[in-house]
Write a protein that holds these residues in place. Sequence first.
Motif, mmCIF file in Angstrom:
data_model
loop_
_atom_site.group_PDB
_atom_site.id
_atom_site.type_symbol
_atom_site.label_atom_id
_atom_site.label_comp_id
_atom_site.label_asym_id
_atom_site.label_seq_id
_atom_site.Cartn_x
_atom_site.Cartn_y
_atom_site.Cartn_z
ATOM 1 N N ARG A 104 0.551 -1.136 0.312
ATOM 2 C CA ARG A 104 -0.253 -0.143 -0.195
ATOM 3 C C ARG A 104 1.069 1.659 -0.126
ATOM 4 O O ARG A 104 0.342 2.324 -0.605
ATOM 5 C CB ARG A 104 -0.908 0.207 1.584
ATOM 6 C CG ARG A 104 -2.272 -0.887 1.161
ATOM 7 C CD ARG A 104 -3.481 -0.299 2.155
ATOM 8 N NE ARG A 104 -4.541 -1.477 2.042
ATOM 9 C CZ ARG A 104 -5.069 -1.794 2.086
ATOM 10 N NH1 ARG A 104 -5.269 -0.750 3.430
ATOM 11 N NH2 ARG A 104 -6.277 -2.789 2.221
ATOM 12 N N GLY A 105 2.224 1.094 1.435
ATOM 13 C CA GLY A 105 3.057 2.337 0.422
ATOM 14 C C GLY A 105 3.611 2.379 -0.534
ATOM 15 O O GLY A 105 4.378 3.356 -1.094
ATOM 16 N N LEU A 106 3.822 1.529 -1.561
ATOM 17 C CA LEU A 106 4.234 2.049 -2.549
ATOM 18 C C LEU A 106 3.300 2.385 -3.828
ATOM 19 O O LEU A 106 4.201 2.702 -3.798
ATOM 20 C CB LEU A 106 5.141 0.442 -3.165
ATOM 21 C CG LEU A 106 6.194 -0.254 -2.534
ATOM 22 C CD1 LEU A 106 6.414 -2.083 -2.626
ATOM 23 C CD2 LEU A 106 7.436 -0.090 -2.722
ATOM 24 N N ALA A 107 2.727 1.748 -3.879
ATOM 25 C CA ALA A 107 1.069 1.883 -4.474
ATOM 26 C C ALA A 107 1.360 3.238 -4.110
ATOM 27 O O ALA A 107 1.024 4.640 -5.537
ATOM 28 C CB ALA A 107 0.061 1.215 -4.486
ATOM 29 N N TRP A 108 1.046 4.550 -2.913
ATOM 30 C CA TRP A 108 0.451 5.387 -2.565
ATOM 31 C C TRP A 108 2.151 6.346 -3.057
ATOM 32 O O TRP A 108 1.306 6.853 -3.352
ATOM 33 C CB TRP A 108 0.768 6.291 -1.203
ATOM 34 C CG TRP A 108 1.202 7.582 -1.145
ATOM 35 C CD1 TRP A 108 -0.054 7.958 -0.321
ATOM 36 C CD2 TRP A 108 2.099 7.607 -0.107
ATOM 37 N NE1 TRP A 108 0.232 9.129 -0.032
ATOM 38 C CE2 TRP A 108 1.712 8.886 -0.192
ATOM 39 C CE3 TRP A 108 3.479 7.198 0.266
ATOM 40 C CZ2 TRP A 108 1.760 9.708 0.977
ATOM 41 C CZ3 TRP A 108 4.412 8.793 -0.075
ATOM 42 C CH2 TRP A 108 3.814 9.681 0.655
ATOM 43 N N ALA A 109 2.809 5.602 -3.055
ATOM 44 C CA ALA A 109 4.582 6.305 -3.410
ATOM 45 C C ALA A 109 4.401 7.043 -4.978
ATOM 46 O O ALA A 109 4.957 8.216 -5.347
ATOM 47 C CB ALA A 109 5.741 5.549 -2.504
ATOM 48 N N ARG A 110 4.127 5.610 -5.698
ATOM 49 C CA ARG A 110 4.136 6.135 -7.012
ATOM 50 C C ARG A 110 3.158 7.191 -7.708
ATOM 51 O O ARG A 110 2.796 7.284 -8.244
ATOM 52 C CB ARG A 110 3.895 4.391 -7.623
ATOM 53 C CG ARG A 110 4.955 4.113 -7.347
ATOM 54 C CD ARG A 110 4.840 2.247 -8.122
ATOM 55 N NE ARG A 110 6.618 2.408 -8.427
ATOM 56 C CZ ARG A 110 6.320 1.038 -7.684
ATOM 57 N NH1 ARG A 110 5.559 0.175 -6.834
ATOM 58 N NH2 ARG A 110 7.564 0.328 -7.131
ATOM 59 N N ALA A 111 2.021 6.794 -6.774
ATOM 60 C CA ALA A 111 1.140 7.741 -7.146
ATOM 61 C C ALA A 111 1.286 9.147 -6.470
ATOM 62 O O ALA A 111 0.692 10.386 -6.993
ATOM 63 C CB ALA A 111 -1.106 7.458 -6.699
#
Length: 178
Positions: free
Chosen positions: A106-113
């Motif tokens: 979830r953190g990786l997805a947030w960072a990419r967005a």
Amino acid sequence: MLIREGTPADADAIAALHTASWRSAYATLLPSSYLHGPVAEEHRQQWRTRTAALSPGQLLLTAHQDGELHSFVYLRPAADHSVHVDNLHVHPDRVGTGLGRLLLHRGLAWARATYPGRDVVLEVLRGNDRAIVFYERQGGLRTAERPLRLAPDLVVDEIEYTWPAEPVGRQGEDGPEV
């Protein structure tokens, strides 16, 4: 399991979990006098300060069940234009349940967005073999090693892992993926 953004009201619970995680994971890596001495108060002050200053450019996710905190992840932009996974901790009794993987992704997805085009990095202490295996299984690439000063007389080695902004092996928009 309730996963939500952390708030200042979570500071003491996050600090307690952070300390419990360190005492478990670093029992053979850091002196007992440090783990059972100043680290609890250091974490309490750190999390009170961090949660009081949370901004939309940072992410603090917490995972709770039956009113108890079981895991958290904290990401923030870094000066080198990467996104830093500053902390990812799972309560020692919940390690291996998938919470760490869930919050990391979830953190990786947030960072990419939120920060497209930026690498995501984190550091782990050398000798924390369980975490090292975990980060490698989650696609982290070992990109650096260096000493870390935790206290004036306490220096340990850390390993940096990176999740590149662009997938490794990609040759360009029109080129084939390897």
